[in-house]
Scaffold this motif. Structure first.
Motif, PDB file in Angstrom:
ATOM      1  N   PRO A 252     -48.499  21.788 -33.895  1.00  0.00           N
ATOM      2  CA  PRO A 252     -48.192  20.876 -35.001  1.00  0.00           C
ATOM      3  C   PRO A 252     -47.087  19.910 -34.570  1.00  0.00           C
ATOM      4  O   PRO A 252     -46.154  20.294 -33.868  1.00  0.00           O
ATOM      5  N   SER A 253     -47.209  18.662 -34.939  1.00  0.00           N
ATOM      6  CA  SER A 253     -46.236  17.654 -34.547  1.00  0.00           C
ATOM      7  C   SER A 253     -45.423  17.220 -35.754  1.00  0.00           C
ATOM      8  O   SER A 253     -45.932  17.161 -36.871  1.00  0.00           O
ATOM      9  N   ARG A 254     -44.161  16.899 -35.497  1.00  0.00           N
ATOM     10  CA  ARG A 254     -43.324  16.343 -36.562  1.00  0.00           C
ATOM     11  C   ARG A 254     -43.622  14.872 -36.784  1.00  0.00           C
ATOM     12  O   ARG A 254     -43.171  14.280 -37.755  1.00  0.00           O
ATOM     13  N   GLY A 255     -44.387  14.289 -35.856  1.00  0.00           N
ATOM     14  CA  GLY A 255     -44.711  12.874 -35.971  1.00  0.00           C
ATOM     15  C   GLY A 255     -45.949  12.628 -36.802  1.00  0.00           C
ATOM     16  O   GLY A 255     -46.756  13.529 -37.048  1.00  0.00           O
ATOM     17  N   GLN A 256     -46.103  11.394 -37.216  1.00  0.00           N
ATOM     18  CA  GLN A 256     -47.256  10.988 -38.007  1.00  0.00           C
ATOM     19  C   GLN A 256     -48.211  10.158 -37.155  1.00  0.00           C
ATOM     20  O   GLN A 256     -47.791   9.361 -36.315  1.00  0.00           O
ATOM     21  N   TYR A 257     -49.479  10.348 -37.403  1.00  0.00           N
ATOM     22  CA  TYR A 257     -50.539   9.676 -36.657  1.00  0.00           C
ATOM     23  C   TYR A 257     -50.476   8.177 -36.910  1.00  0.00           C
ATOM     24  O   TYR A 257     -50.472   7.710 -38.050  1.00  0.00           O
ATOM     25  N   THR A 258     -50.430   7.407 -35.827  1.00  0.00           N
ATOM     26  CA  THR A 258     -50.307   5.956 -35.940  1.00  0.00           C
ATOM     27  C   THR A 258     -51.176   5.294 -34.887  1.00  0.00           C
ATOM     28  O   THR A 258     -51.218   5.751 -33.740  1.00  0.00           O
ATOM     29  N   ALA A 259     -51.861   4.231 -35.273  1.00  0.00           N
ATOM     30  CA  ALA A 259     -52.664   3.484 -34.313  1.00  0.00           C
ATOM     31  C   ALA A 259     -51.732   2.744 -33.351  1.00  0.00           C
ATOM     32  O   ALA A 259     -50.717   2.189 -33.772  1.00  0.00           O
ATOM     33  N   PRO A 260     -52.051   2.741 -32.056  1.00  0.00           N
ATOM     34  CA  PRO A 260     -51.186   2.044 -31.092  1.00  0.00           C
ATOM     35  C   PRO A 260     -51.298   0.532 -31.247  1.00  0.00           C
ATOM     36  O   PRO A 260     -52.394  -0.014 -31.330  1.00  0.00           O
ATOM     37  N   VAL A 261     -50.167  -0.136 -31.301  1.00  0.00           N
ATOM     38  CA  VAL A 261     -50.145  -1.599 -31.406  1.00  0.00           C
ATOM     39  C   VAL A 261     -49.131  -2.157 -30.421  1.00  0.00           C
ATOM     40  O   VAL A 261     -48.110  -1.528 -30.131  1.00  0.00           O
ATOM     41  N   ASN A 262     -49.442  -3.304 -29.879  1.00  0.00           N
ATOM     42  CA  ASN A 262     -48.529  -4.051 -29.011  1.00  0.00           C
ATOM     43  C   ASN A 262     -48.142  -3.312 -27.738  1.00  0.00           C
ATOM     44  O   ASN A 262     -47.127  -3.633 -27.126  1.00  0.00           O
ATOM     45  N   PHE A 263     -48.923  -2.323 -27.341  1.00  0.00           N
ATOM     46  CA  PHE A 263     -48.630  -1.643 -26.088  1.00  0.00           C
ATOM     47  C   PHE A 263     -49.206  -2.446 -24.921  1.00  0.00           C
ATOM     48  O   PHE A 263     -50.234  -3.101 -25.057  1.00  0.00           O
ATOM     49  N   THR A 264     -48.554  -2.365 -23.782  1.00  0.00           N
ATOM     50  CA  THR A 264     -49.037  -2.991 -22.557  1.00  0.00           C
ATOM     51  C   THR A 264     -49.049  -1.950 -21.446  1.00  0.00           C
ATOM     52  O   THR A 264     -48.351  -0.931 -21.525  1.00  0.00           O
ATOM     53  N   GLN A 265     -49.834  -2.215 -20.403  1.00  0.00           N
ATOM     54  CA  GLN A 265     -49.859  -1.286 -19.277  1.00  0.00           C
ATOM     55  C   GLN A 265     -48.506  -1.245 -18.576  1.00  0.00           C
ATOM     56  O   GLN A 265     -48.079  -0.194 -18.100  1.00  0.00           O
ATOM     57  N   ASN A 266     -47.816  -2.377 -18.521  1.00  0.00           N
ATOM     58  CA  ASN A 266     -46.490  -2.399 -17.908  1.00  0.00           C
ATOM     59  C   ASN A 266     -45.545  -1.438 -18.612  1.00  0.00           C
ATOM     60  O   ASN A 266     -44.773  -0.713 -17.970  1.00  0.00           O
ATOM     61  N   MET A 267     -45.585  -1.440 -19.945  1.00  0.00           N
ATOM     62  CA  MET A 267     -44.701  -0.554 -20.697  1.00  0.00           C
ATOM     63  C   MET A 267     -45.052   0.909 -20.432  1.00  0.00           C
ATOM     64  O   MET A 267     -44.161   1.746 -20.241  1.00  0.00           O
ATOM     65  N   ILE A 268     -46.352   1.222 -20.403  1.00  0.00           N
ATOM     66  CA  ILE A 268     -46.780   2.591 -20.121  1.00  0.00           C
ATOM     67  C   ILE A 268     -46.323   3.004 -18.725  1.00  0.00           C
ATOM     68  O   ILE A 268     -45.841   4.130 -18.523  1.00  0.00           O
ATOM     69  N   ASN A 269     -46.448   2.105 -17.762  1.00  0.00           N
ATOM     70  CA  ASN A 269     -46.012   2.408 -16.396  1.00  0.00           C
ATOM     71  C   ASN A 269     -44.540   2.782 -16.363  1.00  0.00           C
ATOM     72  O   ASN A 269     -44.141   3.770 -15.724  1.00  0.00           O
ATOM     73  N   VAL A 270     -43.705   1.984 -17.035  1.00  0.00           N
ATOM     74  CA  VAL A 270     -42.264   2.236 -17.021  1.00  0.00           C
ATOM     75  C   VAL A 270     -41.940   3.568 -17.670  1.00  0.00           C
ATOM     76  O   VAL A 270     -41.167   4.371 -17.136  1.00  0.00           O
TER      77      VAL A 270
END
Length: 300
Positions: A252-270
């Motif tokens: 169980p997660s304390r977070g809430q399900y959210t659609a990903p927005v404004n993500f970039t591959q560069n950000m994921i890489n970092v």
């Protein structure tokens, strides 16, 4: 007549003189003096430190050339307990394996002091954060952690907790955990993960006895008790790992399900490399996550 045995001369403890031993006088440490090694080696535990003077990261191979200069007041992350096999200025093993601006090497612990950032009394060195971004933004994460496989994020109090990925072709799942009591982490799973959501995860999650009845019984319990699959945005996340007919694990997660927005591959890489390579803690992650290059994306 036997010679009278001489009484052993008591050893006087002169720790201060040991610590202030001049570089012109050889410093000898016998195997029986292991209790002094902690003093002589100036061992630093893993964690974040600040340089109290200009220093440098050094290479492992002799002559231990400079990798990168480290200015006074910079933050250096001591990442593990490896021991070097070289001596600098007659003081053996006074260097630890550290990271600075994405570069790894040996750094003199005599030039480090406790990090004021850890208790929130000083701002994180912008050069360090900029270094992460510059070093890793074009250094692609493994294929599982690609933008094409990004599925959803969990958000708590407006802050992204984890970023979740799934490779539909292989069924493998993974996440980059950003906010957690045990710190950031990168995780991957070969077993399929099913995601459900509910408006109150703590009271609606199935008991261990119910999970022990198997996947089919657990799914029925969850659906009958208000869990939604496909998940609903804004509701709390519950993950269920299948292992054939059995429940392999659940979370169980304390977070809430959210659609990903404004993500970039560069950000994921970092984010991937900062967690996986730098092994950073919560204090740096919170600042990295709010870095100017990312803030508008990851906390949108």
């Amino acid at each position: 007549m036997y010679a009278q045995k001489k009484k052993p001369v008591p050893i006087q403890k002169k720790t201060p003189s040991l610590l202030h031993h001049t570089l012109n006088t050889p410093l000898v440490c016998y195997a029986s003096d292991t209790h002094l090694l902690g003093v002589i080696q100036r061992v630093r535990a893993r964690g974040l430190y600040q340089t109290k003077e200009v220093t440098r990261l050094r290479q492992t191979a002799s002559p231990h050339n400079e990798i990168i200069a480290v200015p006074q007041g910079a933050l250096v992350d001591i990442v593990d307990d490896r021991v070097n096999n070289f001596a600098v200025k007659l003081i053996p093993r006074d260097h630890r394996w550290g990271l600075y601006r994405g570069q790894a090497g040996w750094i003199a612990t005599t030039r480090l002091q406790n990090d004021p950032v850890a208790n929130g009394t000083a701002p994180l060195d912008n050069a360090t954060i900029n270094g992460y971004w510059t070093t890793y933004r074009n250094n692609n994460a493994p294929a599982l952690f690609s933008l094409a496989n990004l599925q959803y994020v969990s958000v708590s109090n407006g802050v992204v907790g984890s970023i979740y990925f799934e490779d539909a072709a292989t069924g493998n799942n993974g996440r980059i955990r950003l906010n957690h009591p045990y710190g950031p982490a990168v995780e991957s799973h070969v077993n399929p993960v099913e995601v459900y959501t509910h408006n109150n995860a703590n009271t609606a999650k199935p008991s261990s006895s119910k999970r022990g009845e198997g996947m089919v019984a657990t799914r029925l319990f969850m659906i009958n008790n208000g869990w939604h699959n496909p998940p609903r945005v804004g509701e709390y996340v519950y993950e269920l790992w299948a292992n054939g007919p059995n429940v392999a694990a659940s979370h169980p997660s304390r977070g809430q399900y959210t659609a990903p927005v404004n993500f970039t591959q560069n950000m994921i890489n970092v984010l991937y490399h900062a967690v996986q390579t730098e092994q950073i803690g919560n204090s740096i992650m919170s600042k990295l996550r709010n870095h100017a290059n990312m803030a508008a994306q990851i906390n949108a």
